[in-house]
Design a protein around this motif. Structure first.
Motif, PDB file in Angstrom:
ATOM      1  N   ILE A 135       0.856  -1.182   0.000  1.00  0.00           N
ATOM      2  CA  ILE A 135       0.000   0.000   0.000  1.00  0.00           C
ATOM      3  C   ILE A 135       0.894   1.235   0.000  1.00  0.00           C
ATOM      4  O   ILE A 135       1.534   1.548   1.010  1.00  0.00           O
ATOM      5  CB  ILE A 135      -0.932   0.046   1.230  1.00  0.00           C
ATOM      6  CG1 ILE A 135      -1.643  -1.296   1.455  1.00  0.00           C
ATOM      7  CG2 ILE A 135      -1.933   1.201   1.095  1.00  0.00           C
ATOM      8  CD1 ILE A 135      -2.658  -1.647   0.414  1.00  0.00           C
ATOM      9  N   GLY A 167       1.278   4.882   0.502  1.00  0.00           N
ATOM     10  CA  GLY A 167       0.465   5.860   1.204  1.00  0.00           C
ATOM     11  C   GLY A 167      -0.361   5.241   2.310  1.00  0.00           C
ATOM     12  O   GLY A 167      -1.494   5.646   2.564  1.00  0.00           O
ATOM     13  N   HIS A 168       0.204   4.247   2.996  1.00  0.00           N
ATOM     14  CA  HIS A 168      -0.577   3.491   3.988  1.00  0.00           C
ATOM     15  C   HIS A 168      -0.860   4.271   5.264  1.00  0.00           C
ATOM     16  O   HIS A 168      -1.671   3.828   6.087  1.00  0.00           O
ATOM     17  CB  HIS A 168       0.142   2.187   4.336  1.00  0.00           C
ATOM     18  CG  HIS A 168       1.318   2.349   5.241  1.00  0.00           C
ATOM     19  ND1 HIS A 168       2.467   2.995   4.849  1.00  0.00           N
ATOM     20  CD2 HIS A 168       1.518   1.965   6.528  1.00  0.00           C
ATOM     21  CE1 HIS A 168       3.326   2.990   5.849  1.00  0.00           C
ATOM     22  NE2 HIS A 168       2.775   2.373   6.873  1.00  0.00           N
ATOM     23  N   GLY A 221      -5.159   5.109   2.210  1.00  0.00           N
ATOM     24  CA  GLY A 221      -4.314   3.922   2.298  1.00  0.00           C
ATOM     25  C   GLY A 221      -4.483   3.147   3.593  1.00  0.00           C
ATOM     26  O   GLY A 221      -4.508   1.907   3.592  1.00  0.00           O
ATOM     27  N   SER A 222      -4.599   3.850   4.709  1.00  0.00           N
ATOM     28  CA  SER A 222      -4.735   3.161   6.009  1.00  0.00           C
ATOM     29  C   SER A 222      -6.030   2.366   6.086  1.00  0.00           C
ATOM     30  O   SER A 222      -6.073   1.273   6.658  1.00  0.00           O
ATOM     31  CB  SER A 222      -4.660   4.172   7.158  1.00  0.00           C
ATOM     32  OG  SER A 222      -5.734   5.096   7.099  1.00  0.00           O
ATOM     33  N   GLY A 246       3.617  -1.615   4.090  1.00  0.00           N
ATOM     34  CA  GLY A 246       3.679  -0.198   3.767  1.00  0.00           C
ATOM     35  C   GLY A 246       5.018   0.371   4.210  1.00  0.00           C
ATOM     36  O   GLY A 246       5.717  -0.231   5.025  1.00  0.00           O
ATOM     37  N   VAL A 259      -1.374  -1.047  -4.262  1.00  0.00           N
ATOM     38  CA  VAL A 259      -2.431  -0.033  -4.202  1.00  0.00           C
ATOM     39  C   VAL A 259      -1.730   1.322  -4.146  1.00  0.00           C
ATOM     40  O   VAL A 259      -0.994   1.603  -3.199  1.00  0.00           O
ATOM     41  CB  VAL A 259      -3.341  -0.222  -2.978  1.00  0.00           C
ATOM     42  CG1 VAL A 259      -4.355   0.916  -2.886  1.00  0.00           C
ATOM     43  CG2 VAL A 259      -4.049  -1.572  -3.039  1.00  0.00           C
ATOM     44  N   ALA A 265      -2.163   4.695  -3.344  1.00  0.00           N
ATOM     45  CA  ALA A 265      -3.004   5.669  -2.655  1.00  0.00           C
ATOM     46  C   ALA A 265      -2.212   6.890  -2.213  1.00  0.00           C
ATOM     47  O   ALA A 265      -2.782   7.829  -1.659  1.00  0.00           O
ATOM     48  CB  ALA A 265      -3.664   5.009  -1.434  1.00  0.00           C
ATOM     49  N   ALA A 266      -0.907   6.874  -2.429  1.00  0.00           N
ATOM     50  CA  ALA A 266      -0.062   8.002  -2.024  1.00  0.00           C
ATOM     51  C   ALA A 266      -0.284   9.183  -2.960  1.00  0.00           C
ATOM     52  O   ALA A 266      -0.328   9.022  -4.173  1.00  0.00           O
ATOM     53  CB  ALA A 266       1.407   7.591  -2.058  1.00  0.00           C
TER      54      ALA A 266
END
Length: 314
Positions: free
Chosen positions: A9, A11-12, A17-18, A34, A61, A63-64
């Motif tokens: 991930i 940007g976890h 992301g989290s 991450g 993924v 997401a960042a």
């Protein structure tokens, strides 16, 4: 996806992301990883390539992103386009080069034209001018989803993209200068209630229409796509419901219990007049949201009250 597959991930630690990481773990995925910004600078191509060469994630993924509301987007457009393009180019190309089985790229509904027909279908992309206040961010996000499309077209890479609507929920950014409208209004009204202020200023006329998706529903939708979708075209993710900023403010006022007046400052920008996603593609695949807006705002406010002493809010 295999339950023990390595899923990275990017940007976890962020809101998006989290929650995707949390949802994957809830569904039994045991090898979700991450890296913090300090551990891995995603704008540094050499560092990203080295990470992918060593870790070899099977799924990614993306997401960042550098994100913010109207004020931040309008004030720092060079930062928004440069940093987001760097992150996307580095991660997407490294994922292809190291044979990642599937990548999910997260975009934003601001990619669509400012005066788009409503509700917004996926095919309306690039059919008109963008909203000027977040043009730089939108151009970066459009480039990201087009990269995924072209890597699939040229190389057969299984890279898919999702376009979430406005997101909110526990863990959101509640800063007044760099947050989105819902958490900013929630914080403003809470502080006005605490201080006894007789009014709260809200940017714009209150007339623009907006759609909001609770963050846990977003995560559920993203995992659904990872497990079930391999198409070349990106997919809208939202509720298909909208309300005016004035109605949103009144709803937040009710949840917070603020008794004062709402002052709409029409000298400030409204942003895009309306932005409602057509979510029929997700519905046809069998997915729909679960948390209604008032319930989601109540959950978010409860989290804010429990965590406000630990939040860094600018």
């Amino acid at each position: 996806m295999e339950k023990n597959a390595k899923i990275y991930i990017a940007g976890h630690h962020g809101l998006v992301g989290s929650n995707i990481m949390k949802k994957l773990r809830e569904k039994g995925y045991t090898n979700v990883i991450g890296k913090t910004r300090q551990e891995l600078d995603l704008t540094n191509q050499d560092a990203v390539n080295a990470f992918f060469d060593v870790e070899r994630p099977e799924y990614v993924v993306l997401a960042a992103a550098k994100v913010g509301g109207i004020l931040a987007n309008n004030s720092y457009p060079a930062d928004f386009i440069m940093k987001n393009l760097q992150i996307q180019c580095n991660v997407i190309d490294a994922a292809y080069r190291t044979g990642v089985k599937k990548l999910l790229f997260l975009g934003s509904s601001c990619i669509y034209p400012r005066m788009c027909p409503q509700p917004i279908k996926e095919e309306y992309l690039l059919t008109g001018e963008l909203e000027k206040t977040n043009e730089a961010y939108a151009l970066a996000k459009i480039s990201g989803l087009k990269m995924c499309y072209f890597y699939k077209k040229q190389y057969g890479a299984n890279f898919i993209s999702v376009m979430p609507t406005n997101l909110y929920g526990p863990g959101d950014n509640f800063g007044l200068t760099n947050s989105h409208v819902l958490p900013a209004l929630l914080r403003k009204m809470h502080e006005a209630k605490e201080s006894g202020a007789d009014k709260v200023e809200i940017w714009g006329t209150g007339k623009p229409l907006r759609e909001f998706l609770y963050i846990e529903d977003m995560a559920d939708g993203c995992v659904f796509l990872l497990e079930n979708y391999d198409g070349a075209d990106f997919v809208n993710l939202g509720t298909g419901k909208e309300l005016t900023i004035r109605e949103l403010a009144e709803l937040i006022k009710k949840v917070v219990g603020y008794q004062g007046e709402l002052y709409f400052n029409s000298d400030k920008p409204d942003g895009t007049p309306r932005k409602l996603l057509d979510v029929s593609k997700m519905k046809r695949m069998g997915w729909t949201y679960k948390v209604e807006l008032e319930d989601g705002i109540r959950r978010t406010y409860r989290w804010f009250l429990e965590n406000q002493n630990h939040l860094v809010m600018k």
